[in-house]
Write an enzyme that holds these catalytic residues in place. Structure first.
Site, PDB file in Angstrom:
ATOM      1  N   HIS A 174     -70.190  55.761 -42.930  1.00 49.05           N
ATOM      2  CA  HIS A 174     -68.826  55.657 -43.468  1.00 49.05           C
ATOM      3  C   HIS A 174     -67.827  55.668 -42.325  1.00 49.05           C
ATOM      4  O   HIS A 174     -68.193  55.886 -41.172  1.00 49.05           O
ATOM      5  CB  HIS A 174     -68.537  56.746 -44.509  1.00 49.05           C
ATOM      6  CG  HIS A 174     -68.516  58.158 -44.011  1.00 49.05           C
ATOM      7  ND1 HIS A 174     -69.626  58.803 -43.529  1.00 49.05           N
ATOM      8  CD2 HIS A 174     -67.508  59.067 -43.916  1.00 49.05           C
ATOM      9  CE1 HIS A 174     -69.302  60.044 -43.175  1.00 49.05           C
ATOM     10  NE2 HIS A 174     -68.011  60.227 -43.396  1.00 49.05           N
ATOM     11  N   HIS A 224     -65.199  57.512 -41.331  1.00 50.37           N
ATOM     12  CA  HIS A 224     -64.522  58.658 -40.711  1.00 50.37           C
ATOM     13  C   HIS A 224     -64.744  58.676 -39.196  1.00 50.37           C
ATOM     14  O   HIS A 224     -65.848  58.401 -38.729  1.00 50.37           O
ATOM     15  CB  HIS A 224     -65.005  59.970 -41.345  1.00 50.37           C
ATOM     16  CG  HIS A 224     -64.398  60.243 -42.686  1.00 50.37           C
ATOM     17  ND1 HIS A 224     -64.932  61.152 -43.579  1.00 50.37           N
ATOM     18  CD2 HIS A 224     -63.304  59.718 -43.290  1.00 50.37           C
ATOM     19  CE1 HIS A 224     -64.177  61.180 -44.675  1.00 50.37           C
ATOM     20  NE2 HIS A 224     -63.193  60.310 -44.524  1.00 50.37           N
ATOM     21  N   ASP A 277     -65.287  60.922 -37.067  1.00 51.07           N
ATOM     22  CA  ASP A 277     -66.397  61.717 -36.513  1.00 51.07           C
ATOM     23  C   ASP A 277     -67.756  61.056 -36.764  1.00 51.07           C
ATOM     24  O   ASP A 277     -68.797  61.605 -36.413  1.00 51.07           O
ATOM     25  CB  ASP A 277     -66.370  63.163 -37.055  1.00 51.07           C
ATOM     26  CG  ASP A 277     -66.588  63.255 -38.544  1.00 51.07           C
ATOM     27  OD1 ASP A 277     -65.923  62.523 -39.307  1.00 51.07           O
ATOM     28  OD2 ASP A 277     -67.447  64.062 -38.970  1.00 51.07           O
ATOM     29  N   HIS A 278     -67.736  59.845 -37.341  1.00 54.25           N
ATOM     30  CA  HIS A 278     -68.975  59.076 -37.556  1.00 54.25           C
ATOM     31  C   HIS A 278     -68.953  57.731 -36.834  1.00 54.25           C
ATOM     32  O   HIS A 278     -69.989  57.067 -36.735  1.00 54.25           O
ATOM     33  CB  HIS A 278     -69.218  58.873 -39.056  1.00 54.25           C
ATOM     34  CG  HIS A 278     -69.398  60.173 -39.768  1.00 54.25           C
ATOM     35  ND1 HIS A 278     -70.615  60.635 -40.205  1.00 54.25           N
ATOM     36  CD2 HIS A 278     -68.503  61.156 -40.056  1.00 54.25           C
ATOM     37  CE1 HIS A 278     -70.466  61.835 -40.736  1.00 54.25           C
ATOM     38  NE2 HIS A 278     -69.186  62.173 -40.659  1.00 54.25           N
ATOM     39  N   HIS A 310     -67.543  60.647 -51.142  1.00 55.85           N
ATOM     40  CA  HIS A 310     -66.900  61.238 -49.954  1.00 55.85           C
ATOM     41  C   HIS A 310     -65.898  60.228 -49.391  1.00 55.85           C
ATOM     42  O   HIS A 310     -64.742  60.554 -49.151  1.00 55.85           O
ATOM     43  CB  HIS A 310     -67.966  61.598 -48.933  1.00 55.85           C
ATOM     44  CG  HIS A 310     -67.444  62.167 -47.658  1.00 55.85           C
ATOM     45  ND1 HIS A 310     -66.871  63.411 -47.578  1.00 55.85           N
ATOM     46  CD2 HIS A 310     -67.400  61.657 -46.395  1.00 55.85           C
ATOM     47  CE1 HIS A 310     -66.504  63.639 -46.314  1.00 55.85           C
ATOM     48  NE2 HIS A 310     -66.804  62.586 -45.585  1.00 55.85           N
ATOM     49  N   ASP A 351     -72.305  62.034 -44.878  1.00 56.69           N
ATOM     50  CA  ASP A 351     -71.632  63.204 -45.465  1.00 56.69           C
ATOM     51  C   ASP A 351     -71.748  63.210 -46.991  1.00 56.69           C
ATOM     52  O   ASP A 351     -70.800  63.590 -47.693  1.00 56.69           O
ATOM     53  CB  ASP A 351     -70.144  63.216 -45.076  1.00 56.69           C
ATOM     54  CG  ASP A 351     -69.916  63.553 -43.615  1.00 56.69           C
ATOM     55  OD1 ASP A 351     -70.887  63.874 -42.902  1.00 56.69           O
ATOM     56  OD2 ASP A 351     -68.747  63.478 -43.189  1.00 56.69           O
ATOM     57  N   HIS A 407     -73.814  66.961 -40.560  1.00 55.81           N
ATOM     58  CA  HIS A 407     -73.118  68.187 -40.139  1.00 55.81           C
ATOM     59  C   HIS A 407     -74.001  69.413 -40.300  1.00 55.81           C
ATOM     60  O   HIS A 407     -74.833  69.479 -41.209  1.00 55.81           O
ATOM     61  CB  HIS A 407     -71.844  68.416 -40.974  1.00 55.81           C
ATOM     62  CG  HIS A 407     -70.745  67.439 -40.699  1.00 55.81           C
ATOM     63  ND1 HIS A 407     -69.822  67.622 -39.698  1.00 55.81           N
ATOM     64  CD2 HIS A 407     -70.437  66.260 -41.291  1.00 55.81           C
ATOM     65  CE1 HIS A 407     -68.967  66.601 -39.691  1.00 55.81           C
ATOM     66  NE2 HIS A 407     -69.321  65.753 -40.648  1.00 55.81           N
TER      67      HIS A 407
HETATM   68 FE    FE Z   1     -68.268  63.906 -41.129  1.00 57.53          FE
HETATM   69 ZN    ZN Z   2     -66.957  62.184 -43.394  1.00 55.68          ZN
END
Ligand code: FE
Ligand code: ZN
Length: 242
Positions: free
Chosen positions: A57, A59, A61-62, A115, A134, A172
């Protein structure tokens, strides 16, 4: 078919980037690189050339490492079709029913929106492994940023069709916080109480707690075990407020 080598790279405060290597073809892919440098360093240390990035996805942090890893390796970036505007580095867009390969290992793409609206997962059926980003966590599930409890419930129901032995690679290390919450909504669950104790010990020793397995989640995860979308939504809201 030789087994995949799957390496966990802890980055940022609690993200796991997964480096996945096929020893036969020598192809190597990265799931959800938050950042580039630790991923490039680990691949380099092992002598594995990164040939692909697979995003679950959009985001940051990905996907934050996408551009630098691509610039340094020339790898192909595979990303969810429904998030194409938000992942401008993508080379190939995939959706439910598509198949992606690492050497002779094949992964089925699943749409798992909730998400984020276009979130996908990668299921290697023959390897009994799924990369869920996530969506599913150890004793938890992703927050409903762009979707509904109904969608997340459908995702949980689909994940629950997998064999107990299927390894679940989430993005995570949220396990301890999830476990502490889970016991408050499922206080009679002995397997869950035991798992909390084990997770507390692992984290106190600085050890990771993922990957998890579908069997472990089936026994202890209140979101996977929720009987209805309404119940999943209720406990998700409680967790958000916790
Ligand atoms: Fe994440
Ligand atoms: Zn995420």
């Amino acid at each position: 078919m030789a087994a995949l080598d799957i390496v966990r790279i802890p980055v940022l405060s609690d993200n796991y980037v997964w480096l996945v290597h096929d020893p036969e073809s020598f192809e190597t892919m990265v799931v959800d690189p938050s950042v580039a440098d630790p991923v490039l360093a680990e691949a380099d240390r092992r002598g594995w050339p990164i040939t692909a990035i697979w995003n679950t996805h959009w985001h940051p942090d990905h996907t934050g490492g996408n551009a630098d890893i691509k610039a340094k390796t020339g790898c192909e970036i595979i990303a969810p079709a429904a998030e194409r505007e938000r992942i401008p580095t993508a080379d190939r867009l995939v959706k439910d029913g598509d198949r992606v390969r690492l050497g002779s290992h094949v992964a089925d793409v699943w749409d798992v929106p909730a998400h984020t609206a276009g979130h996908i997962a990668y299921h290697f059926a023959d390897d009994a492994a799924i990369f869920v980003g996530d969506t599913l966590f150890a004793m938890g599930c992703g927050r409903l940023f762009e979707g509904t409890a109904e969608q997340m419930f459908a995702n949980m129901q689909r994940l629950a069709t997998l064999d107990d032995a299927t390894r679940v690679y989430c993005a995570h290390e949220y396990t301890l916080s999830n476990a502490r919450f889970a016991v408050t909504v499922d206080p009679e669950n002995r397997a869950l109480a035991d798992r909390l104790v084990a997770v507390e010990a692992a984290r106190a020793a600085g050890e990771p707690t993922v990957p998890t397995s579908i069997g472990a989640e089936r026994a202890t995860n209140p979101f996977l075990r929720a009987p209805t979308a309404a119940e999943l939504g209720r406990i998700r809201a409680l967790k958000d407020a916790a």
